[in-house]
Design an enzyme around this catalytic site. Structure first.
Site, PDB file in Angstrom:
ATOM      1  N   GLU A 174      44.553  75.379  74.579  1.00 45.89           N
ATOM      2  CA  GLU A 174      43.938  74.039  74.343  1.00 45.89           C
ATOM      3  C   GLU A 174      44.011  73.576  76.116  1.00 45.89           C
ATOM      4  OE1 GLU A 174      47.118  71.681  72.118  1.00 45.89           O
ATOM      5  OE2 GLU A 174      46.107  73.005  70.092  1.00 45.89           O
ATOM      6  N   GLU A 361      45.209  79.101  65.411  1.00 49.65           N
ATOM      7  CA  GLU A 361      46.118  77.965  65.623  1.00 49.65           C
ATOM      8  C   GLU A 361      45.587  76.922  64.626  1.00 49.65           C
ATOM      9  OE1 GLU A 361      48.235  75.208  68.188  1.00 49.65           O
ATOM     10  OE2 GLU A 361      48.176  77.004  69.671  1.00 49.65           O
TER      11      GLU A 361
HETATM   12  C1  BG6 Z   1      48.769  72.859  69.601  1.00 48.23           C
HETATM   13  C2  BG6 Z   1      50.193  73.438  70.514  1.00 48.23           C
HETATM   14  O1  BG6 Z   1      49.204  71.786  70.568  1.00 48.23           O
HETATM   15  O2  BG6 Z   1      50.142  72.108  68.456  1.00 48.23           O
HETATM   16  C3  BG6 Z   1      50.741  74.471  70.078  1.00 48.23           C
HETATM   17  O3  BG6 Z   1      49.086  74.510  71.009  1.00 48.23           O
HETATM   18  C4  BG6 Z   1      51.674  73.801  69.582  1.00 48.23           C
HETATM   19  O4  BG6 Z   1      52.379  74.672  71.090  1.00 48.23           O
HETATM   20  C5  BG6 Z   1      51.468  73.283  68.056  1.00 48.23           C
HETATM   21  O5  BG6 Z   1      53.371  73.604  69.054  1.00 48.23           O
HETATM   22  C6  BG6 Z   1      51.906  72.453  66.987  1.00 48.23           C
HETATM   23  O6  BG6 Z   1      52.523  71.084  67.442  1.00 48.23           O
HETATM   24  P1  BG6 Z   1      53.843  70.223  67.644  1.00 48.23           P
HETATM   25  O7  BG6 Z   1      54.177  69.648  68.261  1.00 48.23           O
HETATM   26  O8  BG6 Z   1      53.997  70.080  65.838  1.00 48.23           O
HETATM   27  O9  BG6 Z   1      54.492  71.991  68.208  1.00 48.23           O
END
Ligand code: BG6
Length: 463
Positions: A174, A361
């Site tokens: 990101e 993701e």
């Molecule tokens: C993304 C990141 O922004 O979102 C991850 O690459 C992160 O590292 C994921 O865990 C979800 O965000 P959060 O704050 O719910 O863990």
């Protein structure tokens, strides 16, 4: 239209070293920026050299010691791919050493061997929300050009070491997030000016392109991509001012992809820098380096938002300040759920870049309940993922080249933003409480069996 995903589609999950491994000072590991945000990347920055405090991340889910069990569970679900990151501080504990830490390298050898034993393709991020904390205190993070050299030494070391095991790489997780959280993104103070942040980002973009070049030289049969936070914004209204503001909002993050995929800064950024009195130091050699472009685009996608010319409508979000969409429902954490957005984004990115795409993701963070009989009935997660995967399949039928899908957090892990354990993403439940108690025993959720059937049917069981 085909109900099946392509036979070579990579199916799996995504994790990050600092959110799963634990063992935060074991085998010579140095302190990272993640270790110094014990309450998550939006919490206080704490110098762990001087403060005797602990963090839930120090042990996390103890993947460092339990990875064989976890990988065999991933294999049981039918994973053909696992995205993880290497902790830079296991390899170069301070970041500026000339020689790597052998114990750190040996750990990832064992980890990748374990994946390959189960026919799981490793997809490896070089830097996922962490860098050596020493580089922050001694050099001022990515603000110093010297960090490019330290990073490329690290990248070269791991490319050479794992060239026969890892053929899929990502540079910075990101990368567009630094604009919102400069400490985690580029190791800068939170009060840094926009000019300082963009200069640090520039150094990171150059480092990314140098890493791409090294990867191409050292592992000619590998593919290396970037990684964007897919912050898709739709116009809040058809009012031309809102539509224009939305284009600018999307430029704010697409710019990173433009540089990494095209090899030069887009003209809209030239105007932006001029209007904001930002003068970047960009050398001729930098311009040359940037020409080495990525092989594919990867991105995270959790939600969409709206763009508007009226800034007063913005609400404080998790990572971004967002304008909510009145047509969408939100998760327990206020993240608006928009499956069609993933189809839109895949089409938009493919038209823009004409490069293969990888969804690295996507998933739902939710509170889960472990029942007395050891089951977890997470139908809400199944529904979220089903609806997104249906739209991914639509995009593939639209003609978009999609390499694979790795859902975020296939096993419960520590959330990035607030170091929460209660925000669970996994198909596998981990017995861990926010106060650090818990046996760390793993349990299969209902979604475990659901994802397994989606993978084995190549998507045919999606509804
Ligand atoms: C993304 C990141 O922004 O979102 C991850 O690459 C992160 O590292 C994921 O865990 C979800 O965000 P959060 O704050 O719910 O863990």
């Amino acid at each position: 239209m085909s109900k099946l995903f392509p036979s070579d589609f990579l199916w799996g999950g995504a994790i990050a070293a600092n959110q799963v491994e634990g063992a935060y000072r074991e085998d010579g590991k140095g302190l990272s920026t993640s270790d110094c945000t014990p309450n998550g990347l939006f919490g206080d920055i704490v110098d762990r050299n001087k403060n005797d405090i602990t963090s839930i991340k120090d042990r996390a889910i103890d993947f460092y010691h339990r990875y064989p069990e976890d990988i065999s569970l991933f294999a049981e679900m039918g994973f053909t791919c696992l995205r993880t990151s290497i902790a830079w501080t296991r390899i170069f504990p301070n970041g500026d050493e000339l020689e790597p830490n052998e114990a750190g390298l040996a750990f990832y050898d064992k980890l990748f061997d374990e994946m390959l034993k189960h026919n799981i393709t490793p997809l490896v991020t070089l830097s996922h929300y962490e860098m050596p904390y020493y580089l922050v205190t001694q050099y001022g993070g990515w603000g110093d050009r010297k960090v490019i050299e330290f990073f490329t030494r690290y990248a070269k070391t791991v490319f050479e070491r794992y060239k026969n095991k890892v053929k899929h790489w990502l540079t910075f997780n990101e990368i567009n997030m630094s604009l919102h959280e400069p400490f985690t993104g580029v190791g800068l103070d939170r009060n840094s000016t926009k000019a300082q942040i963009y200069q640090a980002i520039h150094h990171q973009l150059v480092a990314s392109s140098q890493a791409v070049k090294l990867c191409h030289q050292i592992i000619p049969d590998a593919k290396i991509g970037n990684m964007l936070l897919g912050a898709l914004a739709y116009p809040l209204t058809p009012k031309p001012e809102d539509v224009w503001a939305t284009l600018q909002e999307n430029h704010g993050w697409l710019f990173f992809g433009d540089v990494q995929a095209r090899g030069y800064y887009p003209t809209y950024m030239t105007r932006y820098f001029k209007e904001n009195n930002i003068e970047l130091e960009i050398t001729d050699q930098d311009r040359e380096d940037l020409k080495e472009t990525i092989d594919f685009i990867s991105f995270s996608y959790y939600m969409s938002c709206c763009g508007t010319a009226d800034d007063s409508l913005r609400q404080k979000g998790n990572i971004l300040d967002m304008v909510p969409n009145p047509y969408l429902k939100a998760s327990e954490w206020g993240w608006q759920i928009d499956p069609i957005g993933i189809r839109y984004l895949l089409n938009m990115l493919y038209e823009r870049f004409q490069k293969p795409l990888f969804i690295v993701e996507n998933g739902l963070g939710a509170k889960d309940k472990l029942e007395a009989d050891g089951t977890i009935n997470d139908d809400y997660r199944i529904n979220y993922m089903n609806d997104h995967l249906v739209q991914v399949r639509e995009a593939i039928n639209d003609g978009v080249e999609v390499m694979g899908y790795t859902s975020w957090g296939p096993i419960d892990l520590i959330s990035a933003s607030k170091a929460e354990v209660t925000k669970r993403y996994g198909f596998i439940y981990v017995d861990l409480n926010q106060d650090g108690t818990g046996t760390l025993t793993r349990y299969k959720k209902k979604s475990f069996y659901w994802y397994k059937s989606v993978i084995s049917s190549q998507g045919a069981t999606l509804k």
